[in-house]
Design a protein around this motif. Structure first.
Motif, PDB file in Angstrom:
ATOM      1  N   LEU A 115       0.845  -1.204   0.000  1.00  0.00           N
ATOM      2  CA  LEU A 115       0.000   0.000   0.000  1.00  0.00           C
ATOM      3  C   LEU A 115       0.876   1.248   0.000  1.00  0.00           C
ATOM      4  N   THR A 116       0.608   2.165  -0.921  1.00  0.00           N
ATOM      5  CA  THR A 116       1.385   3.404  -0.980  1.00  0.00           C
ATOM      6  C   THR A 116       1.220   4.201   0.309  1.00  0.00           C
ATOM      7  N   ALA A 117      -0.009   4.310   0.789  1.00  0.00           N
ATOM      8  CA  ALA A 117      -0.286   4.968   2.077  1.00  0.00           C
ATOM      9  C   ALA A 117      -0.936   3.924   2.980  1.00  0.00           C
ATOM     10  N   PRO A 118      -0.146   3.242   3.818  1.00  0.00           N
ATOM     11  CA  PRO A 118      -0.699   2.149   4.629  1.00  0.00           C
ATOM     12  C   PRO A 118      -1.877   2.557   5.513  1.00  0.00           C
ATOM     13  N   HIS A 119      -1.863   3.776   6.018  1.00  0.00           N
ATOM     14  CA  HIS A 119      -3.046   4.235   6.756  1.00  0.00           C
ATOM     15  C   HIS A 119      -3.977   4.959   5.807  1.00  0.00           C
TER      16      HIS A 119
END
Length: 624
Positions: A467-471
């Motif tokens: 995921l590029t932005a895990p959150h």
């Protein structure tokens, strides 16, 4: 001779007036404050208030609870001292430079003091006391410099004073948890920054000038409506039982209509077909009743319901039902199983309503307290992909992540089920109801929360590398707190299952400078969100300028950071309501610097998550 006597009397009168004012002017600030202290009760905390020493020495305070400037008293901060009695405003009028007063978290009772006696006041904090009664509509007339008024968590009643809306410089008004009634006055839109009237008895439509504030600023007023709450034209505060009864009545009306049509057409139908047609009419009623009883939580928002959709049980055979749409898929084996029918029977309380849907607290029959979060804007992902992604998130296990207990799938919308956290979110403690049960966190607590946030974020980076932005949606309202103020991240890892158009419009990662300039997010986009969260936590200022719906501007970010940090690193940047340990200022500045580094416009200049974790771990509660 008569003329001389008149002149002599005038001179005597002049001298008398002069001597009177000379005596008044000679009264020192120490004398004034000691006299003011006499009107208070339980003044043990003010033991060093005496005439033996001046309250101020330059800009330094010799007395507890005093703010000094240029050798004079400009502020009182008498908080958490157990004080009672009367606030003698007349005595305080003799302090010519008094600009701010705080008596929060004490035991003062009775009506609101006459604040207009000190027309130069800029801020007044009276929250968390026992003040009561109606406030006169003109209680704030002439207070042209007043910027901040905090009256929360008292017992005030009657209408909100109209004179508040006429204050030209008012930017903060906190009136939550009182008994105010009537309509909300019209406040100027361009100047109000913090506003909260939740949990009162207000009615009517929210003024357009205030609809940029979140729903939490207005919650707990049964007869209040309009943006950001439900539309005033909609039925308000329907119970689940009422919704079901209305649905049953509608179904009955439809059945009756079918029967009427059958009767009108009976002359043209063969007799053997009539019984089957009547049975079909009865089936319409039965099916409508089934649909009414299958109303689920994701159709109930702020006490209202939409169409029942396709959530009714499907008939598999005569006298038997299968309920594929009522099943909750559990992701954890350590939880007691329940289904949608159990949630339907549970007492539910709405916790909030966001851009993706509403959040409810459900009390199950066995005593479990669960949170059910409704998600719209996930209908582009197919069932197999959604199930697989949820199972992937369900395998995550970390002390600073709120685990997803289970989920409920429908094509139109989804429900995620999680444990309920008593202390709700960090946002509530920073900006919301600072009641006795939700006090403002001190410096050690805020440091503990941020360290836990970083540990949870680091875990997400390690476990969700694809995921590029895990959150993807890191903000203070998505940092929940348990009883010991341990932070638990929520709403993480949802970027892949949210519809792209809604993700770009609403999710925090898409507000970042890199998305504005290049149309993409990067591995360090969550770092930017973390930097904003650090600054927000330290300053107590909500970053509303750039988190508003549909806005994404690094100019707004820069303006917000500059507005809360200033140019000279002054300690006034930190939240005035944050209690600090001794020698903590240097460590607080160190953490603030880390937050600013994380917020750099150029993503490549931001530290990576491992560097941030190491730097924050080195920050201590107090310096050596």
């Amino acid at each position: 001779m008569a003329r001389k006597r008149i002149i002599l009397r005038v001179i005597v009168l002049f001298l008398t007036i002069f001597l009177h004012f000379s005596v008044s002017l000679s009264e020192s600030e120490a004398d004034i404050l000691v006299k003011f202290k006499e009107s208070l009760e339980n003044t043990g905390a003010l033991s060093n208030w005496n005439n033996n020493i001046s309250p101020c020495k330059g800009d330094d305070e010799n007395w507890v609870g005093i703010f000094c400037w240029n050798g004079t008293v400009w502020g009182l901060q008498l908080e958490n001292m157990g004080l009672g009695g009367t606030i003698d405003m007349e005595a305080l009028t003799k302090l010519p430079n008094l600009r701010t007063m705080s008596f929060m978290n004490n035991n003062f009772e009775g009506p609101l003091p006459n604040l207009t006696l000190i027309s130069g006041l800029k801020s007044i904090y009276l929250s968390n006391n026992k003040f009561s009664g109606e406030i006169p509509s003109n209680a704030f007339n002439g207070m042209l410099y007043l910027k901040k008024v905090h009256l929360a968590n008292n017992q005030f009643s009657g209408p909100i004073p109209a004179s508040l809306a006429g204050l030209p410089k008012l930017i903060e008004l906190m009136l939550e948890n009182n008994q105010f009634d009537g309509e909300i006055p019209m406040f100027a839109q361009d100047r109000m920054r913090n506003f909260n009237v939740s949990h009162n008895q207000l009615v009517g439509e929210i003024p357009l000038s205030l609809n940029n504030f979140s729903a939490s600023a207005f919650d707990g007023n049964r007869d209040l409506c309009g943006v950001p709450l439900a539309s005033c034209s909609s039925p308000d505060q329907l119970t689940i039982g009422t919704i079901i009864m209305v649905a049953i009545l509608v179904a009955a009306a439809l059945a009756a209509l079918v029967v009427v049509v059958i009767i009108l057409r009976r002359r043209t139908q063969p007799p053997q077909q009539l019984a089957g047609a009547v049975a079909a009419g009865a089936a319409v009623f039965q099916q409508g009743e089934k649909k009414a009883n299958a109303v689920d939580l994701d159709r109930i928002e702020q006490g209202q319901a939409g169409s029942s959709g396709s959530s009714s049980p499907e008939k598999s055979s005569r006298g038997k039902k299968s309920e594929p749409n009522m099943k909750i898929t559990f992701l954890r084996e350590d939880r007691e199983k329940f289904d949608m029918a159990d949630l339907l029977k549970a007492s539910a309380e709405i916790l909030g309503s966001g851009v993706f849907g509403s959040t409810y607290k459900a009390a199950l029959n066995d005593g479990q307290m669960m949170v059910v979060k409704r998600f719209r804007y996930m209908n582009n992902v197919n069932k197999e992909e959604f199930y697989e992604h949820m199972r992937r998130l369900g395998r995550l296990n970390h002390p600073n992540l709120l685990p997803i207990v289970g989920f409920y799938y429908r094509k139109e919308e989804k429900l995620l089920v999680a444990d309920y956290m008593e202390r709700v979110s960090l946002a509530v403690h920073l900006h919301g109801n600072r009641s006795r049960s939700n006090s403002c966190p001190d410096w050690p607590t805020r440091l503990k929360i941020l360290k836990g946030v970083v540990k949870g974020l680091l875990y997400l980076y390690n476990e969700l590398p694809s995921l590029t932005a895990p959150h993807g949606h890191l903000k203070s309202s998505n940092v929940l707190l348990d009883r010991s103020y341990t932070p638990l991240l929520t709403d993480y890892g949802l970027v892949p299952v949210v519809n792209p158009e809604q993700a770009q419009e609403h999710m925090i990662s898409y507000k970042s400078p890199e998305y504005k300039t290049s149309g993409r997010i990067t591995k360090r986009t969550d770092i930017w969100s973390l930097g904003i969260l650090i600054i927000e936590t330290l300053t107590g200022k909500f970053p509303s300028n750039f988190l508003q719906q549909g806005k994404s501007s690094d100019t707004n970010v820069a303006a917000w950071v500059e507005s809360v940090t200033g140019d000279d690193g002054d300690m006034e940047v930190f939240d005035a309501d944050m209690d600090r340990t001794e020698n903590a200022e240097g460590e607080m500045m160190k953490l603030l610097k880390i937050g600013l580094d994380c917020c750099q416009t150029d993503a490549d200049r931001r530290p990576d998550i491992k560097e941030v974790a190491e730097m924050i771990e080195e920050v201590k509660e107090k310096g050596s």
